[in-house]
Motif scaffolding. Structure first.
Motif, PDB file in Angstrom:
ATOM      1  N   LEU A   1       0.915   5.054  -7.901  1.00  0.00           N
ATOM      2  CA  LEU A   1       0.282   5.727  -9.038  1.00  0.00           C
ATOM      3  C   LEU A   1      -1.205   5.962  -8.809  1.00  0.00           C
ATOM      4  N   ASN A   2      -1.851   5.030  -8.151  1.00  0.00           N
ATOM      5  CA  ASN A   2      -3.304   5.093  -8.021  1.00  0.00           C
ATOM      6  C   ASN A   2      -3.780   5.937  -6.848  1.00  0.00           C
ATOM      7  N   ASP A   3      -2.882   6.772  -6.340  1.00  0.00           N
ATOM      8  CA  ASP A   3      -3.254   7.828  -5.393  1.00  0.00           C
ATOM      9  C   ASP A   3      -2.662   9.132  -5.924  1.00  0.00           C
ATOM     10  N   PRO A   4      -3.183   9.616  -7.046  1.00  0.00           N
ATOM     11  CA  PRO A   4      -2.589  10.793  -7.694  1.00  0.00           C
ATOM     12  C   PRO A   4      -2.906  12.081  -6.949  1.00  0.00           C
TER      13      PRO A   4
ATOM     14  N   ASP B   1       0.856  -1.196   0.000  1.00  0.00           N
ATOM     15  CA  ASP B   1       0.000   0.000   0.000  1.00  0.00           C
ATOM     16  C   ASP B   1       0.887   1.238   0.000  1.00  0.00           C
ATOM     17  N   MET B   2       1.706   1.355  -1.025  1.00  0.00           N
ATOM     18  CA  MET B   2       2.731   2.398  -1.083  1.00  0.00           C
ATOM     19  C   MET B   2       2.142   3.706  -1.616  1.00  0.00           C
ATOM     20  N   ASN B   3       1.075   4.182  -0.962  1.00  0.00           N
ATOM     21  CA  ASN B   3       0.536   5.482  -1.366  1.00  0.00           C
ATOM     22  C   ASN B   3       1.341   6.585  -0.695  1.00  0.00           C
ATOM     23  N   PRO B   4       1.306   7.820  -1.224  1.00  0.00           N
ATOM     24  CA  PRO B   4       2.162   8.890  -0.683  1.00  0.00           C
ATOM     25  C   PRO B   4       1.927   9.189   0.792  1.00  0.00           C
ATOM     26  N   GLY B   5       0.704   8.937   1.283  1.00  0.00           N
ATOM     27  CA  GLY B   5       0.422   9.165   2.695  1.00  0.00           C
ATOM     28  C   GLY B   5       1.111   8.180   3.614  1.00  0.00           C
ATOM     29  N   ASN B   6       1.596   7.076   3.050  1.00  0.00           N
ATOM     30  CA  ASN B   6       2.309   6.068   3.838  1.00  0.00           C
ATOM     31  C   ASN B   6       3.820   6.198   3.720  1.00  0.00           C
TER      32      ASN B   6
ATOM     33  N   ASP C   1       2.805   1.450   7.744  1.00  0.00           N
ATOM     34  CA  ASP C   1       1.567   0.702   7.458  1.00  0.00           C
ATOM     35  C   ASP C   1       1.669  -0.288   6.296  1.00  0.00           C
ATOM     36  N   PRO C   2       2.627  -1.203   6.310  1.00  0.00           N
ATOM     37  CA  PRO C   2       2.680  -2.173   5.214  1.00  0.00           C
ATOM     38  C   PRO C   2       1.554  -3.199   5.309  1.00  0.00           C
ATOM     39  N   LYS C   3       1.075  -3.638   4.156  1.00  0.00           N
ATOM     40  CA  LYS C   3       0.171  -4.784   4.118  1.00  0.00           C
ATOM     41  C   LYS C   3       0.964  -6.079   4.259  1.00  0.00           C
ATOM     42  N   GLY C   4       2.148  -6.118   3.593  1.00  0.00           N
ATOM     43  CA  GLY C   4       2.945  -7.328   3.605  1.00  0.00           C
ATOM     44  C   GLY C   4       2.392  -8.362   2.646  1.00  0.00           C
TER      45      GLY C   4
ATOM     46  N   PHE D   1       3.620  -3.972  -8.124  1.00  0.00           N
ATOM     47  CA  PHE D   1       2.361  -3.753  -7.415  1.00  0.00           C
ATOM     48  C   PHE D   1       2.490  -2.520  -6.524  1.00  0.00           C
ATOM     49  N   ASP D   2       3.655  -2.354  -5.886  1.00  0.00           N
ATOM     50  CA  ASP D   2       3.871  -1.157  -5.061  1.00  0.00           C
ATOM     51  C   ASP D   2       3.869   0.108  -5.919  1.00  0.00           C
TER      52      ASP D   2
END
Length: 307
Positions: A233-236, A199-204, A217-220, A227-228
């Motif tokens: 990318l999908n949190d623009p 879940d490598m969004n910029p907020g993390n 906050d990794p999902k693991g 995928f990361d």
């Protein structure tokens, strides 16, 4: 527990996802926090203002160390996070100090100053930082590991079809069929997998005095590193017109492909596949909010065809 859980929706989210188990856990949470505070000799401060599916509060350790207590309903995702943090061992990520898997608590290094990557104004810099954190973080998988795989995640689209009795509900059939085929292609064969964040969004990704930038906050997951890249990318950035968003995402894809040594079409494929699955997860958890993710997926398909 001197400080209640966030009154602005966190408890409702926990109940939405976990049902009766969430209600029971929330009722026990004050006593649990007191128990963890006593076990780890902590001073518990008010929880962070923006919570989602977990209780998260800054705490002071017995030696004055700035730490964080994170607690959630005990379940496999939380256990995966604990195990992943142990294997990451503080490299590119906030360090796990201790954990109570049965109770659902993690004691973590507090990332200071903790500014989110979202606060960086230059998007090229955001991409560069994210790529560097990813490269530092990824780890080879142990031979016997408990992490969910990409194939496991892709079964979400099977649940979509089952939910609608073999149909598609509000989702565009052609887009779901294309994403299903993409997932089949991306998870076929003997592609090496790594321990990835998930879940490598910029907020993390937070600014740290210890190592420049650190993830939280990794999902693991046992998965392909791209995928990361897809979750980033999908949190623009917010507030972009459709034309601005396409230009931004095209540039981000190109920069990530270069930084990670990956073909641009592979980055796009993972981004599209993840976007559709993410849209389904939004529907599955909340019954709404899936449209922006599917719009991103459609954009990636258009970009892919223009390469």
């Amino acid at each position: 527990m001197p400080h209640p859980i966030d009154p602005h929706g966190c408890a409702r989210k926990i109940i939405d996802v976990h049902g009766p188990a969430g209600v029971e856990w929330l009722a026990r949470l004050p006593a649990l926090v007191d128990e963890w505070a006593a076990r780890w000799s902590l001073v518990v401060l008010p929880p962070f203002a923006e919570l989602s599916y977990n209780y998260v509060a800054p705490v002071i350790g017995p030696d004055g160390a700035a730490l964080v207590m994170k607690a959630g309903v005990p379940h496999p995702e939380l256990w995966s996070e604990i195990y992943a943090l142990r294997l990451f061992d503080g490299r590119g990520i906030a360090r796990l100090i201790d954990a109570d898997p049965a109770g659902g608590a993690l004691l973590l290094e507090r990332v200071v100053p903790g500014d989110s990557l979202k606060a960086v104004g230059n998007d090229d810099e955001r991409v560069s930082v994210a790529a560097e954190v990813m490269r530092v973080l990824w780890r080879p998988l142990p031979a016997d590991h408990p992490f969910r795989t990409m194939s496991y995640l892709a079964r979400g689209l099977e649940r979509l079809r089952a939910t609608f009795d073999g149909g598609y509900g509000p989702f565009p059939p052609a887009q779901i069929d294309r994403a299903t085929a993409l997932w089949r292609e991306l998870t076929a064969g003997a592609t090496p997998t790594m321990l990835i964040h998930g879940d490598m969004n910029p907020g993390n990704i937070l600014r740290s005095g210890r190592g420049g930038w650190l993830a939280i906050d990794p999902k693991g997951y046992a998965g392909h590193p791209l995928f990361d890249a897809a979750t980033f990318l999908n949190d623009p950035p917010d507030g972009l017109s459709a034309a601005e968003l396409r230009r931004t995402q095209e540039r981000r894809v190109a920069l990530l492909a270069e930084a990670l040594g990956a073909p641009r079409d592979a980055v796009l494929a993972w981004a599209e596949a993840h976007a559709v699955l993410s849209g389904w997860w939004s529907y599955e958890d909340h019954g709404r909010g899936w449209e922006p993710a599917l719009a991103l997926a459609e954009m990636y398909e258009v970009i892919q065809r223009s390469l």
